[in-house]
Design a protein around this motif. Structure first.
Motif, short mmCIF file in Angstrom:
data_model
loop_
_atom_site.label_atom_id
_atom_site.label_comp_id
_atom_site.label_asym_id
_atom_site.label_seq_id
_atom_site.Cartn_x
_atom_site.Cartn_y
_atom_site.Cartn_z
N PHE A 32 0.81 -1.22 0.00
CA PHE A 32 0.00 0.00 0.00
C PHE A 32 0.84 1.27 0.00
CE2 PHE A 32 -2.81 -3.13 2.19
CZ PHE A 32 -3.71 -3.26 1.15
N MET A 33 2.15 1.15 -0.16
CA MET A 33 3.03 2.32 -0.17
C MET A 33 4.14 2.16 -1.18
SD MET A 33 3.66 3.66 3.65
CE MET A 33 2.82 2.56 4.76
N HIS A 34 4.53 3.28 -1.76
CA HIS A 34 5.60 3.33 -2.73
C HIS A 34 6.50 4.50 -2.34
CE1 HIS A 34 6.84 4.04 -7.19
NE2 HIS A 34 7.75 3.33 -6.55
N ILE A 35 7.77 4.22 -2.07
CA ILE A 35 8.70 5.27 -1.68
C ILE A 35 9.74 5.40 -2.77
CG2 ILE A 35 10.41 6.00 0.03
CD1 ILE A 35 8.82 4.27 2.07
N SER A 36 9.81 6.59 -3.39
CA SER A 36 10.78 6.82 -4.46
C SER A 36 11.15 8.28 -4.52
CB SER A 36 10.21 6.37 -5.81
OG SER A 36 9.37 7.34 -6.35
N VAL A 110 0.47 18.11 -3.62
CA VAL A 110 0.70 16.77 -4.18
C VAL A 110 0.62 15.72 -3.08
CG1 VAL A 110 2.42 15.27 -5.26
CG2 VAL A 110 1.97 17.54 -6.21
N ASN A 111 1.29 15.96 -1.96
CA ASN A 111 1.28 14.95 -0.89
C ASN A 111 -0.10 14.74 -0.29
OD1 ASN A 111 4.25 15.35 -1.10
ND2 ASN A 111 4.24 14.01 0.67
N LEU A 112 -0.83 15.83 -0.05
CA LEU A 112 -2.12 15.70 0.62
C LEU A 112 -3.26 15.34 -0.31
CD1 LEU A 112 -1.93 18.60 3.22
CD2 LEU A 112 -1.32 16.20 3.50
N ILE A 113 -3.35 15.99 -1.46
CA ILE A 113 -4.49 15.76 -2.35
C ILE A 113 -4.24 14.57 -3.29
CG2 ILE A 113 -5.87 16.75 -4.23
CD1 ILE A 113 -5.42 19.49 -2.85
N VAL A 114 -3.10 14.57 -3.96
CA VAL A 114 -2.84 13.50 -4.94
C VAL A 114 -2.44 12.20 -4.26
CG1 VAL A 114 -1.44 12.83 -6.93
CG2 VAL A 114 -2.22 15.19 -6.72
N PHE A 140 0.71 8.78 7.90
CA PHE A 140 2.00 8.96 8.56
C PHE A 140 3.13 9.08 7.54
CE2 PHE A 140 5.88 7.19 10.46
CZ PHE A 140 6.08 8.12 11.48
N LYS A 141 3.12 8.20 6.54
CA LYS A 141 4.16 8.24 5.50
C LYS A 141 4.14 9.56 4.75
CE LYS A 141 5.35 7.39 0.97
NZ LYS A 141 4.87 8.03 -0.23
N GLU A 142 2.97 10.06 4.41
CA GLU A 142 2.89 11.31 3.66
C GLU A 142 3.36 12.52 4.48
OE1 GLU A 142 2.53 11.55 0.47
OE2 GLU A 142 2.12 9.41 0.31
N ILE A 148 10.79 16.05 4.01
CA ILE A 148 12.00 15.47 3.44
C ILE A 148 12.06 15.75 1.94
CG2 ILE A 148 13.22 13.29 2.97
CD1 ILE A 148 11.98 12.27 5.65
N ASN A 149 10.94 15.53 1.25
CA ASN A 149 10.86 15.80 -0.19
C ASN A 149 11.08 17.28 -0.49
OD1 ASN A 149 10.27 13.11 -0.41
ND2 ASN A 149 8.17 13.40 -1.11
N ILE A 150 10.49 18.15 0.32
CA ILE A 150 10.67 19.59 0.13
C ILE A 150 12.14 19.95 0.28
CG2 ILE A 150 10.20 21.86 1.14
CD1 ILE A 150 7.35 20.78 1.77
N PHE A 151 12.78 19.47 1.33
CA PHE A 151 14.20 19.77 1.57
C PHE A 151 15.07 19.27 0.41
CE2 PHE A 151 18.35 18.30 3.06
CZ PHE A 151 18.89 19.51 3.47
N ILE A 152 14.85 18.02 -0.02
CA ILE A 152 15.65 17.46 -1.12
C ILE A 152 15.46 18.26 -2.40
CG2 ILE A 152 15.87 15.45 -2.66
CD1 ILE A 152 15.23 13.71 -0.18
N PHE A 153 14.19 18.52 -2.75
CA PHE A 153 13.94 19.24 -4.01
C PHE A 153 14.46 20.67 -3.94
CE2 PHE A 153 11.51 21.87 -6.90
CZ PHE A 153 11.83 21.25 -8.09
N TYR A 154 14.22 21.35 -2.85
CA TYR A 154 14.67 22.75 -2.73
C TYR A 154 16.19 22.82 -2.83
CZ TYR A 154 15.35 27.48 -0.98
OH TYR A 154 15.72 28.79 -0.84
#
Length: 177
Positions: A32-36, A110-114, A140-142, A148-154
């Motif tokens: 039920f989860m995909h981390i990439s 993206v994290n909350l809606i999609v 919890f995963k989202e 973490i995603n924001i920090f990496i992308f920024y």
């Protein structure tokens, strides 16, 4: 530069293949989860070429990745989710000055809606499980992955700002720096 120049085609192919690799090869897949880290090339591409092309690239990467690596797991809802994610990244990042809050907004949507909303719905439809049961397992995963995603992308986007402004005529990136 024409709409479909050699440069555009090569850059699109590079981002498409990088997205597929990060999503299907270099990722962790659970039931039920995909981390990439496939959000990185999708968001960068959408920032360069805009919401529509970003959405198309994300949807196409989803379809081709599923075709090549998981043909039995195809579900068009995930392609729609990926298109929406690419579109949202492009809407908030394309032709906009680089700032932390501007990077945060698309990731929140993206994290909350999609991811949490639509993808949980698709999983509930696919596996016949209760939406709220899956939602509670995925929330919890989202919320953990979002900062973490924001920090990496920024960090990546900011470090590429000079390169992007020079090679992709994105001079607006450096206006607030």
């Amino acid at each position: 530069m024409s709409k479909f120049s050699t440069h555009f085609t090569v850059v699109s192919g590079f981002f498409l293949s990088l997205t597929i690799l990060l999503s299907h090869i270099f990722s962790l897949q659970f039931v039920f989860m995909h981390i990439s880290f496939s959000f990185i090339p999708i968001a960068l591409y959408a920032a360069i070429y805009g919401p529509l092309k970003g959405g198309i690239l994300a949807g196409l990467a989803s379809m081709l990745g599923c075709l090549f690596f998981n043909p039995s797991l195809f579900f068009p809802g995930f392609d729609l989710s990926n298109f929406l994610a690419g579109f949202i990244y492009g809407f908030f990042l394309h032709k906009k000055p680089l700032s932390l809050w501007r990077v945060c907004l698309p990731f929140i949507f993206v994290n909350l809606i999609v991811n949490l909303g639509f993808n949980t719905l698709w999983l509930a439809m696919l596996y016949g499980k209760a939406f709220w049961l899956l939602f509670s397992a995925r929330v919890f995963k989202e919320f953990l992955s979002m900062p973490i995603n924001i920090f990496i992308f920024y960090t990546i986007y900011r470090s590429l700002a000079t390169f992007l402004s020079k090679h992709f005529q994105m001079t607006y990136l450096l206006k607030n720096n």
